[in-house]
Design a protein around this motif. Structure first.
Motif, PDB file in Angstrom:
ATOM      1  N   ALA A   7      35.824  38.311   3.793  1.00  0.00           N
ATOM      2  CA  ALA A   7      35.073  37.257   4.483  1.00  0.00           C
ATOM      3  C   ALA A   7      34.338  37.829   5.692  1.00  0.00           C
ATOM      4  CB  ALA A   7      36.024  36.136   4.915  1.00  0.00           C
ATOM      5  N   GLU A   8      34.983  38.754   6.412  1.00  0.00           N
ATOM      6  CA  GLU A   8      34.350  39.360   7.580  1.00  0.00           C
ATOM      7  C   GLU A   8      33.159  40.204   7.177  1.00  0.00           C
ATOM      8  OE1 GLU A   8      35.445  42.316  11.326  1.00  0.00           O
ATOM      9  OE2 GLU A   8      37.016  41.616   9.967  1.00  0.00           O
ATOM     10  N   ALA A   9      33.302  40.955   6.066  1.00  0.00           N
ATOM     11  CA  ALA A   9      32.199  41.797   5.604  1.00  0.00           C
ATOM     12  C   ALA A   9      31.017  40.966   5.140  1.00  0.00           C
ATOM     13  CB  ALA A   9      32.663  42.715   4.470  1.00  0.00           C
ATOM     14  N   ARG A  10      31.309  39.790   4.536  1.00  0.00           N
ATOM     15  CA  ARG A  10      30.215  38.955   4.054  1.00  0.00           C
ATOM     16  C   ARG A  10      29.411  38.362   5.201  1.00  0.00           C
ATOM     17  NH1 ARG A  10      33.849  37.312  -0.222  1.00  0.00           N
ATOM     18  NH2 ARG A  10      34.445  35.443   0.944  1.00  0.00           N
ATOM     19  N   ARG A  11      29.939  38.434   6.392  1.00  0.00           N
ATOM     20  CA  ARG A  11      29.183  37.968   7.552  1.00  0.00           C
ATOM     21  C   ARG A  11      28.434  39.106   8.233  1.00  0.00           C
ATOM     22  NH1 ARG A  11      33.991  34.827   8.249  1.00  0.00           N
ATOM     23  NH2 ARG A  11      34.831  36.396   9.662  1.00  0.00           N
ATOM     24  N   ASP A  12      28.599  40.316   7.729  1.00  0.00           N
ATOM     25  CA  ASP A  12      27.958  41.486   8.323  1.00  0.00           C
ATOM     26  C   ASP A  12      26.865  41.998   7.388  1.00  0.00           C
ATOM     27  OD1 ASP A  12      27.195  43.762   9.618  1.00  0.00           O
ATOM     28  OD2 ASP A  12      29.036  44.889   9.201  1.00  0.00           O
ATOM     29  N   PRO A  13      25.578  41.809   7.710  1.00  0.00           N
ATOM     30  CA  PRO A  13      24.502  42.243   6.829  1.00  0.00           C
ATOM     31  C   PRO A  13      24.503  43.743   6.557  1.00  0.00           C
ATOM     32  CG  PRO A  13      23.673  40.732   8.493  1.00  0.00           C
ATOM     33  CD  PRO A  13      25.087  41.091   8.887  1.00  0.00           C
ATOM     34  N   ALA A  14      25.091  44.537   7.458  1.00  0.00           N
ATOM     35  CA  ALA A  14      25.093  45.981   7.281  1.00  0.00           C
ATOM     36  C   ALA A  14      26.210  46.463   6.361  1.00  0.00           C
ATOM     37  CB  ALA A  14      25.224  46.675   8.646  1.00  0.00           C
ATOM     38  N   SER A  15      27.043  45.534   5.862  1.00  0.00           N
ATOM     39  CA  SER A  15      28.196  45.936   5.065  1.00  0.00           C
ATOM     40  C   SER A  15      27.836  46.379   3.657  1.00  0.00           C
ATOM     41  CB  SER A  15      29.205  44.778   4.996  1.00  0.00           C
ATOM     42  OG  SER A  15      28.611  43.644   4.375  1.00  0.00           O
ATOM     43  N   LEU A  16      26.650  46.033   3.176  1.00  0.00           N
ATOM     44  CA  LEU A  16      26.244  46.388   1.824  1.00  0.00           C
ATOM     45  C   LEU A  16      25.408  47.655   1.852  1.00  0.00           C
ATOM     46  CD1 LEU A  16      26.490  45.156  -1.059  1.00  0.00           C
ATOM     47  CD2 LEU A  16      24.202  44.230  -0.721  1.00  0.00           C
ATOM     48  N   PRO A  17      25.788  48.682   1.067  1.00  0.00           N
ATOM     49  CA  PRO A  17      25.015  49.933   1.051  1.00  0.00           C
ATOM     50  C   PRO A  17      23.559  49.688   0.658  1.00  0.00           C
ATOM     51  CG  PRO A  17      27.111  50.202  -0.082  1.00  0.00           C
ATOM     52  CD  PRO A  17      26.973  48.744   0.206  1.00  0.00           C
ATOM     53  N   TYR A  18      22.689  50.528   1.183  1.00  0.00           N
ATOM     54  CA  TYR A  18      21.245  50.348   0.978  1.00  0.00           C
ATOM     55  C   TYR A  18      20.883  50.315  -0.502  1.00  0.00           C
ATOM     56  CZ  TYR A  18      16.257  51.506   0.981  1.00  0.00           C
ATOM     57  OH  TYR A  18      14.900  51.521   0.751  1.00  0.00           O
ATOM     58  N   PHE A  19      21.381  51.275  -1.274  1.00  0.00           N
ATOM     59  CA  PHE A  19      21.012  51.355  -2.688  1.00  0.00           C
ATOM     60  C   PHE A  19      21.459  50.104  -3.440  1.00  0.00           C
ATOM     61  CE2 PHE A  19      22.144  52.372  -7.080  1.00  0.00           C
ATOM     62  CZ  PHE A  19      20.920  52.840  -7.555  1.00  0.00           C
ATOM     63  N   GLU A  20      22.682  49.645  -3.171  1.00  0.00           N
ATOM     64  CA  GLU A  20      23.180  48.461  -3.857  1.00  0.00           C
ATOM     65  C   GLU A  20      22.405  47.216  -3.439  1.00  0.00           C
ATOM     66  OE1 GLU A  20      27.347  45.966  -4.629  1.00  0.00           O
ATOM     67  OE2 GLU A  20      27.336  47.728  -3.320  1.00  0.00           O
ATOM     68  N   PHE A  21      22.030  47.162  -2.177  1.00  0.00           N
ATOM     69  CA  PHE A  21      21.254  46.027  -1.694  1.00  0.00           C
ATOM     70  C   PHE A  21      19.913  45.933  -2.415  1.00  0.00           C
ATOM     71  CE2 PHE A  21      18.041  44.290   1.224  1.00  0.00           C
ATOM     72  CZ  PHE A  21      18.603  43.056   1.528  1.00  0.00           C
ATOM     73  N   VAL A  22      19.214  47.054  -2.518  1.00  0.00           N
ATOM     74  CA  VAL A  22      17.915  47.078  -3.197  1.00  0.00           C
ATOM     75  C   VAL A  22      18.077  46.694  -4.666  1.00  0.00           C
ATOM     76  CG1 VAL A  22      15.994  48.545  -3.923  1.00  0.00           C
ATOM     77  CG2 VAL A  22      16.920  48.754  -1.612  1.00  0.00           C
ATOM     78  N   ALA A  23      19.110  47.243  -5.313  1.00  0.00           N
ATOM     79  CA  ALA A  23      19.339  46.944  -6.728  1.00  0.00           C
ATOM     80  C   ALA A  23      19.631  45.461  -6.936  1.00  0.00           C
ATOM     81  CB  ALA A  23      20.499  47.787  -7.252  1.00  0.00           C
ATOM     82  N   MET A  24      20.391  44.849  -6.043  1.00  0.00           N
ATOM     83  CA  MET A  24      20.730  43.440  -6.181  1.00  0.00           C
ATOM     84  C   MET A  24      19.499  42.558  -5.995  1.00  0.00           C
ATOM     85  SD  MET A  24      23.463  41.179  -3.989  1.00  0.00           S
ATOM     86  CE  MET A  24      24.799  42.306  -4.379  1.00  0.00           C
ATOM     87  N   ILE A  25      18.696  42.859  -4.975  1.00  0.00           N
ATOM     88  CA  ILE A  25      17.488  42.077  -4.737  1.00  0.00           C
ATOM     89  C   ILE A  25      16.522  42.225  -5.911  1.00  0.00           C
ATOM     90  CG2 ILE A  25      15.502  41.750  -3.221  1.00  0.00           C
ATOM     91  CD1 ILE A  25      18.214  40.837  -2.111  1.00  0.00           C
ATOM     92  N   ALA A  26      16.429  43.438  -6.451  1.00  0.00           N
ATOM     93  CA  ALA A  26      15.562  43.666  -7.607  1.00  0.00           C
ATOM     94  C   ALA A  26      16.030  42.851  -8.808  1.00  0.00           C
ATOM     95  CB  ALA A  26      15.525  45.153  -7.946  1.00  0.00           C
ATOM     96  N   LEU A  27      17.347  42.765  -8.996  1.00  0.00           N
ATOM     97  CA  LEU A  27      17.885  41.971 -10.103  1.00  0.00           C
ATOM     98  C   LEU A  27      17.537  40.494  -9.938  1.00  0.00           C
ATOM     99  CD1 LEU A  27      19.775  41.922 -12.649  1.00  0.00           C
ATOM    100  CD2 LEU A  27      21.584  41.245 -11.075  1.00  0.00           C
ATOM    101  N   LEU A  28      17.670  39.978  -8.721  1.00  0.00           N
ATOM    102  CA  LEU A  28      17.350  38.575  -8.477  1.00  0.00           C
ATOM    103  C   LEU A  28      15.877  38.292  -8.762  1.00  0.00           C
ATOM    104  CD1 LEU A  28      19.349  37.951  -5.169  1.00  0.00           C
ATOM    105  CD2 LEU A  28      19.931  37.148  -7.461  1.00  0.00           C
ATOM    106  N   MET A  29      15.005  39.210  -8.362  1.00  0.00           N
ATOM    107  CA  MET A  29      13.570  39.040  -8.626  1.00  0.00           C
ATOM    108  C   MET A  29      13.275  39.183 -10.112  1.00  0.00           C
ATOM    109  SD  MET A  29      11.822  38.510  -5.733  1.00  0.00           S
ATOM    110  CE  MET A  29      10.198  39.227  -5.872  1.00  0.00           C
ATOM    111  N   ALA A  30      13.982  40.104 -10.768  1.00  0.00           N
ATOM    112  CA  ALA A  30      13.729  40.352 -12.190  1.00  0.00           C
ATOM    113  C   ALA A  30      14.147  39.176 -13.057  1.00  0.00           C
ATOM    114  CB  ALA A  30      14.473  41.613 -12.629  1.00  0.00           C
TER     115      ALA A  30
END
Length: 405
Positions: A7-30
């Motif tokens: 729960a604490e990590a989900r409140r921290d935007p920096a908790s998600l690694p850069y590569f995984e963040f980009v991949a997740m956003i790309a999936l949502l757009m795709a």
């Protein structure tokens, strides 16, 4: 790090690694591009299974989704500013999944159209939230870099999705295709629930009021640059949606290519994606207006040439000539929408977040309706499609001329 963030990590935007963040956003757009393009090879199958005698009405499977997707974007922007990115994203994905499940069991064509509309309404959240979380987490060049990577994946989907659709149809029907899109959405929901942190700072949450939305509408409608370029983009997007609606009929009905038409559809998409990438490299050198205006004029010139040749060939040019001219047109297309969007957003800095939803909704909804209308005019020749291309591009040019006085 465990798969599910604390729960604490989900409140921290920096908790998600850069590569995984980009991949997740790309999936949502795709998800959005796939939900449109994956159904293109299945239109004939849907028409036969649900007794749709008018081939042109089969295109409404695409149009219904685009209308829902375009119209709902305006709602999710203010909601995400009030309730946060995660909750609104999950609500949207939940709506999408309900529509996808219902589509699997749709007993009639009319029911299927309703389920597609619901899918579009739900999936609109992914478009709005994806851009919002990138803006929350990154700024300046870093943000531009992330969005460039995301858009590269988004542009690849028109290449991949129709071929996925054809592959699924080899082993099943359009209902299995609907099941595949349900699984796609489920993966997006599970991954984002487990790993995506809340990126909206609680201090930046805004009250849910009508006034900010009304103000954004007022600014867009009264600002000549923003309003005219929004109309120009809606009209120009209509040409793309017209082709998406008619692609299966053109390739299989006019040129008798059969199920392999997805290869040629993908080829056109590859060139369009390449031109979009080239735009990111050339815009700084030639200027955003000069480049986009020249591309629009080039599109009009080739569309007029292609229409004239189609008339001379009594309705359809030979396939090699059609494919060549179409690739050239789509290359010009890749230089226009991104630049027009940037020009339209330039004077809207005070209400950028809500205005982005307004512009996105107007462009997608307007383009979807215009494209659907042109698609419905198909008569077994290229003339309605090419006339639509030329007419919509000319309307776009008129809007640009008014914007620039």
């Amino acid at each position: 790090m465990s798969f599910v963030l604390s729960a604490e990590a989900r409140r921290d935007p920096a908790s998600l690694p850069y590569f995984e963040f980009v991949a997740m956003i790309a999936l949502l757009m795709a998800l959005n591009a796939a939900a449109i393009d994956v159904y293109i090879p299945a239109l004939q199958d849907i028409g036969s299974a649900l007794g749709v005698a008018d081939e042109n009405k089969r295109q409404f499977v695409i149009t219904a989704y685009v209308v829902g997707f375009g119209g709902a974007q305006i709602v999710y922007g203010p909601l995400s500013d009030r309730f946060g990115r995660r909750s609104v994203l999950f609500a949207g994905l939940g709506i999408y999944l309900l529509g996808a499940v219902a589509a699997i069991f749709a007993p009639t064509f009319e029911t299927l159209l309703v389920t597609r509309l619901v899918q579009g309404i739900g999936a609109a959240a992914t478009r709005v939230i994806a851009t919002s979380v990138v803006r929350d987490r990154y700024h300046g060049p870093r943000m531009a870099s992330v969005m460039s990577l995301v858009m590269m994946v988004f542009m690849v989907m028109p290449v991949v999705a129709p071929n996925i659709g054809s592959a699924v149809l080899v082993f099943g029907t359009w209902r299995e295709l609907s099941a595949f899109m349900f699984l796609f959405g489920l993966v997006a929901l599970v991954w984002s629930w487990a790993r995506l942190p809340e990126t909206l700072d609680p201090a930046n949450r805004r009250p849910l009021r009508v006034k900010p939305v009304a103000e954004a509408f007022r600014i867009v409608l009264t600002n000549r640059i923003a309003f005219c370029y929004t109309l120009a983009m809606a009209s120009f997007f209509g040409a793309l949606f017209a082709f998406i609606s008619q692609a299966e009929q053109v390739y299989t009905g006019i040129y008798n290519i059969g199920p392999h038409f997805t290869i040629y559809f993908s080829l056109v998409a590859v060139f369009m994606a390449a031109s979009s990438f080239a735009n990111s490299r050339l815009v700084a050198r030639f200027g955003i207006k000069r480049l986009s205006h020249a591309a629009l004029l080039g599109f009009i010139a080739v569309a007029a040439l292609h229409l004239g040749l189609a008339i001379a060939y009594r309705g359809a040019t030979p396939f090699p000539l059609f494919l060549t001219l179409f690739i050239v047109m789509m290359c010009f297309f890749g230089f226009v929408p991104t630049n027009f969007n940037a020009i339209a957003m330039e004077p809207l800095g005070r209400v950028a977040g809500v205005a982005s939803s307004v512009l996105g909704s107007a462009q997608t909804l307007g383009g979807g309706l215009l494209g659907g209308f042109v698609g419905y005019l198909y008569n077994g020749t290229l003339l309605p499609l090419l006339s639509g291309f030329l007419g919509l591009a000319c309307v776009s040019l008129i809007c640009v001329l008014v914007a620039e006085k």
